[in-house]
Design a protein around this motif. Structure first.
Motif, PDB file in Angstrom:
ATOM      1  N   ALA A 179       0.806  -1.204  -0.023  1.00 29.90           N
ATOM      2  CA  ALA A 179      -0.045   0.001  -0.077  1.00 29.90           C
ATOM      3  C   ALA A 179       0.772   1.230   0.102  1.00 29.90           C
ATOM      4  O   ALA A 179       1.809   1.219   0.747  1.00 29.90           O
ATOM      5  CB  ALA A 179      -1.035  -0.083   1.244  1.00 29.90           C
ATOM      6  N   LYS A 180       0.571   2.273  -0.761  1.00 32.44           N
ATOM      7  CA  LYS A 180       1.085   3.533  -0.950  1.00 32.44           C
ATOM      8  C   LYS A 180       1.410   4.294   0.459  1.00 32.44           C
ATOM      9  O   LYS A 180       2.413   4.762   0.927  1.00 32.44           O
ATOM     10  CB  LYS A 180       0.580   4.458  -1.893  1.00 32.44           C
ATOM     11  CG  LYS A 180       1.540   5.733  -2.087  1.00 32.44           C
ATOM     12  CD  LYS A 180       0.699   6.608  -3.047  1.00 32.44           C
ATOM     13  CE  LYS A 180       1.332   7.932  -3.513  1.00 32.44           C
ATOM     14  NZ  LYS A 180       0.798   8.603  -4.347  1.00 32.44           N
ATOM     15  N   HIS A 181       0.078   4.321   1.113  1.00 39.08           N
ATOM     16  CA  HIS A 181       0.044   4.957   2.362  1.00 39.08           C
ATOM     17  C   HIS A 181      -1.327   4.543   2.938  1.00 39.08           C
ATOM     18  O   HIS A 181      -2.195   4.412   2.438  1.00 39.08           O
ATOM     19  CB  HIS A 181      -0.085   6.783   2.116  1.00 39.08           C
ATOM     20  CG  HIS A 181      -0.392   7.132   3.597  1.00 39.08           C
ATOM     21  ND1 HIS A 181       0.754   7.204   4.507  1.00 39.08           N
ATOM     22  CD2 HIS A 181      -1.022   8.247   3.863  1.00 39.08           C
ATOM     23  CE1 HIS A 181       0.335   8.121   5.420  1.00 39.08           C
ATOM     24  NE2 HIS A 181      -0.641   8.570   5.277  1.00 39.08           N
ATOM     25  N   ILE A 182      -0.834   4.046   4.388  1.00 36.63           N
ATOM     26  CA  ILE A 182      -2.120   3.711   5.238  1.00 36.63           C
ATOM     27  C   ILE A 182      -2.398   4.462   6.157  1.00 36.63           C
ATOM     28  O   ILE A 182      -1.718   5.165   7.102  1.00 36.63           O
ATOM     29  CB  ILE A 182      -1.716   2.375   5.904  1.00 36.63           C
ATOM     30  CG1 ILE A 182      -1.150   1.395   4.954  1.00 36.63           C
ATOM     31  CG2 ILE A 182      -3.065   1.821   6.643  1.00 36.63           C
ATOM     32  CD1 ILE A 182      -0.534  -0.064   5.519  1.00 36.63           C
ATOM     33  N   LEU A 183      -3.711   5.019   5.935  1.00 29.49           N
ATOM     34  CA  LEU A 183      -4.190   6.311   6.828  1.00 29.49           C
ATOM     35  C   LEU A 183      -4.312   5.722   8.219  1.00 29.49           C
ATOM     36  O   LEU A 183      -4.462   4.619   8.572  1.00 29.49           O
ATOM     37  CB  LEU A 183      -5.413   6.734   6.221  1.00 29.49           C
ATOM     38  CG  LEU A 183      -5.196   7.479   5.006  1.00 29.49           C
ATOM     39  CD1 LEU A 183      -6.557   7.878   4.408  1.00 29.49           C
ATOM     40  CD2 LEU A 183      -4.477   8.731   4.903  1.00 29.49           C
ATOM     41  N   PRO A 184      -4.412   6.882   9.146  1.00 31.50           N
ATOM     42  CA  PRO A 184      -4.657   6.426  10.780  1.00 31.50           C
ATOM     43  C   PRO A 184      -6.111   5.405  10.766  1.00 31.50           C
ATOM     44  O   PRO A 184      -7.090   5.913  10.039  1.00 31.50           O
ATOM     45  CB  PRO A 184      -4.846   7.601  11.476  1.00 31.50           C
ATOM     46  CG  PRO A 184      -3.854   8.440  10.466  1.00 31.50           C
ATOM     47  CD  PRO A 184      -4.013   8.093   9.190  1.00 31.50           C
ATOM     48  N   SER A 185      -6.045   4.380  11.644  1.00 36.79           N
ATOM     49  CA  SER A 185      -7.058   3.339  11.633  1.00 36.79           C
ATOM     50  C   SER A 185      -8.260   4.178  12.470  1.00 36.79           C
ATOM     51  O   SER A 185      -7.928   4.906  13.297  1.00 36.79           O
ATOM     52  CB  SER A 185      -6.832   2.201  12.318  1.00 36.79           C
ATOM     53  OG  SER A 185      -5.640   1.660  11.692  1.00 36.79           O
TER      54      SER A 185
ATOM     55  N   GLY B 179      -5.459  13.255   0.130  1.00 34.82           N
ATOM     56  CA  GLY B 179      -4.528  12.152  -0.545  1.00 34.82           C
ATOM     57  C   GLY B 179      -4.434  11.957  -1.891  1.00 34.82           C
ATOM     58  O   GLY B 179      -3.798  11.948  -2.656  1.00 34.82           O
ATOM     59  N   LEU B 180      -5.892  11.654  -2.203  1.00 34.08           N
ATOM     60  CA  LEU B 180      -6.111  11.345  -3.518  1.00 34.08           C
ATOM     61  C   LEU B 180      -5.918  12.714  -4.532  1.00 34.08           C
ATOM     62  O   LEU B 180      -5.393  12.552  -5.698  1.00 34.08           O
ATOM     63  CB  LEU B 180      -7.437  11.020  -3.718  1.00 34.08           C
ATOM     64  CG  LEU B 180      -7.977   9.654  -2.976  1.00 34.08           C
ATOM     65  CD1 LEU B 180      -9.308   9.335  -3.077  1.00 34.08           C
ATOM     66  CD2 LEU B 180      -7.207   8.445  -4.046  1.00 34.08           C
ATOM     67  N   ALA B 181      -6.275  14.018  -3.889  1.00 34.49           N
ATOM     68  CA  ALA B 181      -6.061  15.134  -4.792  1.00 34.49           C
ATOM     69  C   ALA B 181      -4.559  15.510  -4.937  1.00 34.49           C
ATOM     70  O   ALA B 181      -4.052  15.666  -6.048  1.00 34.49           O
ATOM     71  CB  ALA B 181      -6.601  16.313  -3.952  1.00 34.49           C
TER      72      ALA B 181
END
Length: 217
Positions: free
Chosen positions: A130-136, A172-174
């Motif tokens: 995964a490129k980046h895992i956001l805080p759960s 992040g998508l932007a």
């Protein structure tokens, strides 16, 4: 941008799937294309026997490959994410989440299971590149209330964390889209004022030449 919502709950309806739909609705309002996938609807025998040739499983893997981000929701059983989710993740290729943002969400009976996301699920998501895992985001059963009359009611702290996760995913998508466009678009260079440069250079040359001429009395 395309976001895949992956529900790992073996039951329906479930608290984790309700959170997933809440997130999906908010992301849709932000203009994203959202795809809902419930793993419990996939062929059980194909999952249990890891049938990589199964057309339904192959189609889901392709959808994940084409998605820009994935939101994973799962209940926590005995300090671990659901067995259904594990079966599916085991069937993804080693880089199955490459270049993707991932938001993990989980529900459990008490706060004692909260660390299951960090110690069980996040390492697997990282191993899938995964490129980046956001805080759960973890919520207890008591923090998620559903009724036919009032619909979904969330504890304010959980609702706030979900909105933060949605914001981070959207930002992040932007940023990913901006970087993609920047790398694929050749930006025109500003025109150079060549005439002015040449004139200035000629003036400098004449000045230097004058300095070298010996003075005669």
């Amino acid at each position: 941008m395309t976001i895949l919502l992956l529900s790992g709950s073996p039951s329906t309806p479930s608290r984790s799937s309700r959170l997933l739909h809440f997130v999906g609705d908010k992301l849709s309002e932000l203009g994203h294309h959202v795809i809902h996938i419930s793993l419990r609807d996939l062929p059980a025998q194909a999952l249990l026997h890891a049938d990589f040739k199964n057309s339904e499983l192959a189609a889901i893997r392709q959808q994940i490959a084409e998605a820009d981000a994935v939101v994973v929701a799962t209940p926590v059983y005995k300090a671990a994410y659901s067995g259904l989710l594990k079966l599916f993740l085991d069937m993804l290729p080693q880089d199955g989440l490459k270049d993707k943002l991932v938001l993990p969400i989980a529900t459990g009976g008490s706060q004692s299971h909260m660390l299951a996301l960090d110690y069980a699920l996040r390492p697997v998501l990282a191993a899938l590149d995964a490129k980046h895992i956001l805080p759960s985001v973890y919520a207890t059963d008591a923090q998620i209330v559903w009724s036919e009359q009032d619909g979904l009611r969330l504890d304010p702290a959980i609702e706030k964390r979900l909105h933060i996760g949605i914001h981070q995913l959207n930002e992040g998508l932007a940023l990913s889209e901006f970087n993609r466009l920047k790398s694929t678009t050749a930006l025109p260079l500003a025109p150079v004022a060549t005439t002015a440069v040449v004139t200035h250079t000629a003036d400098l040359n004449r000045s230097h030449a004058a300095e070298k001429v010996p003075c005669t009395a």
